[in-house]
Design an enzyme around this catalytic site. Sequence first.
Site, PDB file in Angstrom:
ATOM      1  CE  LYS A   1      46.396  47.798  35.308  1.00  0.00           C
ATOM      2  NZ  LYS A   1      45.362  47.491  36.044  1.00  0.00           N
TER       3      LYS A   1
ATOM      4  CG  ASP B   1      46.719  49.246  39.369  1.00  0.00           C
ATOM      5  OD1 ASP B   1      46.539  49.760  40.321  1.00  0.00           O
ATOM      6  OD2 ASP B   1      45.955  48.425  38.612  1.00  0.00           O
TER       7      ASP B   1
ATOM      8  CD  GLU C   1      46.383  44.587  38.089  1.00  0.00           C
ATOM      9  OE1 GLU C   1      47.670  45.033  38.698  1.00  0.00           O
ATOM     10  OE2 GLU C   1      45.302  45.117  38.256  1.00  0.00           O
TER      11      GLU C   1
HETATM   12  N1  LIG Z   1      41.571  41.753  50.969  1.00  0.00           N
HETATM   13  C1  LIG Z   1      41.833  42.944  51.013  1.00  0.00           C
HETATM   14  N2  LIG Z   1      42.035  43.562  52.161  1.00  0.00           N
HETATM   15  C2  LIG Z   1      42.275  44.646  52.211  1.00  0.00           C
HETATM   16  N3  LIG Z   1      42.027  45.718  51.490  1.00  0.00           N
HETATM   17  C3  LIG Z   1      41.842  45.001  49.962  1.00  0.00           C
HETATM   18  C4  LIG Z   1      41.570  43.723  49.868  1.00  0.00           C
HETATM   19  N4  LIG Z   1      41.500  43.565  48.500  1.00  0.00           N
HETATM   20  C5  LIG Z   1      41.501  44.847  47.941  1.00  0.00           C
HETATM   21  N5  LIG Z   1      41.896  45.748  48.868  1.00  0.00           N
HETATM   22  C6  LIG Z   1      41.869  47.099  48.402  1.00  0.00           C
HETATM   23  O1  LIG Z   1      40.904  47.707  47.686  1.00  0.00           O
HETATM   24  C7  LIG Z   1      41.457  48.620  46.690  1.00  0.00           C
HETATM   25  C8  LIG Z   1      41.276  47.969  45.205  1.00  0.00           C
HETATM   26  O2  LIG Z   1      42.190  46.755  45.086  1.00  0.00           O
HETATM   27  P1  LIG Z   1      43.125  46.683  43.780  1.00  0.00           P
HETATM   28  O3  LIG Z   1      43.922  48.031  43.515  1.00  0.00           O
HETATM   29  O4  LIG Z   1      44.129  45.572  43.927  1.00  0.00           O
HETATM   30  O5  LIG Z   1      42.113  46.237  42.914  1.00  0.00           O
HETATM   31  P2  LIG Z   1      42.128  45.995  41.120  1.00  0.00           P
HETATM   32  O6  LIG Z   1      41.364  45.138  40.954  1.00  0.00           O
HETATM   33  O7  LIG Z   1      43.747  45.795  40.876  1.00  0.00           O
HETATM   34  O8  LIG Z   1      41.644  47.348  40.476  1.00  0.00           O
HETATM   35  P3  LIG Z   1      41.959  47.873  39.104  1.00  0.00           P
HETATM   36  O9  LIG Z   1      40.781  47.345  38.273  1.00  0.00           O
HETATM   37  O10 LIG Z   1      41.894  49.470  39.199  1.00  0.00           O
HETATM   38  O11 LIG Z   1      43.146  47.446  38.438  1.00  0.00           O
HETATM   39  C9  LIG Z   1      42.961  48.709  47.070  1.00  0.00           C
HETATM   40  O12 LIG Z   1      43.172  49.696  47.939  1.00  0.00           O
HETATM   41  C10 LIG Z   1      43.343  47.489  47.879  1.00  0.00           C
HETATM   42  O13 LIG Z   1      44.454  47.480  48.839  1.00  0.00           O
HETATM   43 MG   LIG Z   2      44.743  46.861  39.705  1.00  0.00          MG
END
Ligand SMILES: Nc1ncnc2c1ncn2[C@@H]1O[C@H](COP(=O)(O)OP(=O)(O)OP(=O)(O)O)[C@@H](O)[C@H]1O
Ligand SMILES: [Mg+2]
Length: 246
Positions: free
Chosen positions: A39, A48, A109
């Site tokens: 990342k 992350d 990412e």
């Molecule tokens: N399919 C899922 N089932 C359960 N929880 C989920 C699911 N998808 C996402 N989450 C939860 O939602 C939250 C946001 O997900 P994540 O951190 O992976 O998003 P991101 O796209 O990486 O965000 P960022 O833009 O901050 O990098 C996390 O707490 C994650 O565990």
């Molecule tokens: Mg993320």
Amino acid sequence: VKRSCIFITGTDTGVGKTLLTCLLVRHLLIRGESVAAMKPVCSGGRGDAERLHLALSNTLTLDQINPWHFRASLTPLLAARRERRKVRQARVLAQIHRIQKQFSTVLVEGAGGLLSPMGEDFDSRDLMLALDATPVVLCPNRLGAINQVLLVLAALPASVASRARIVLTSSRIADAASRSNLLLLREMLGRWRVHALPWLKSPQALDRCLKSGGVQQTISSLVSRKKIPLRPFLKRQTEESHENPS
Ligand SMILES: Nc1ncnc2c1ncn2[C@@H]1O[C@H](COP(=O)(O)OP(=O)(O)OP(=O)(O)O)[C@@H](O)[C@H]1O
Ligand SMILES: [Mg+2]
């Protein structure tokens, strides 16, 4: 071994990019493959990168996974400005290339959504194109998802959009829109291009999540090298881009 780079992006922030990247890491490690995840730019802390570090079980240091990090919970360009720092694409690319030399698959990412400014002179789209990476586009599966997925694909050069994989992330409760979104996007873009990530009760238990049939199927098809035939929507885009080369 053919080296590959997969770029995980999305229609928005908080759409499940880090969760999906961690699941891909575990899947590839369990299969005995050489995988790195990065990342490159974090804002709002380094959470992350810490999740990726844990999934990778110490094969990379936190600084290798995430060379640039800023405190403010703002788009990375603005978070960096608060600390009077600048991130340039050439330097980010150099860090990723260094890691690519050591691993056969590198997962990158993005930050925020496809066009969120990541640094002075680039966003996720620029970085993905410079890496010639395969895009994985995440979108929450709710009313409006079809438009958001098509907007992201339309923002990519046709030759890159035709390689993209889409992942609709489920919310806790499925509704009429979420059930039909998957079917219509598959009809428009091809069965093998569009996948669903089920709602996970304990997403931190990555290896356990991978054992569930729905998760396993999505994750393994994202890393398969299967060529996906062009479907009408993308075919039309390809033809248009040949007509108006710009
Ligand atoms: N399919 C899922 N089932 C359960 N929880 C989920 C699911 N998808 C996402 N989450 C939860 O939602 C939250 C946001 O997900 P994540 O951190 O992976 O998003 P991101 O796209 O990486 O965000 P960022 O833009 O901050 O990098 C996390 O707490 C994650 O565990
Ligand atoms: Mg993320």
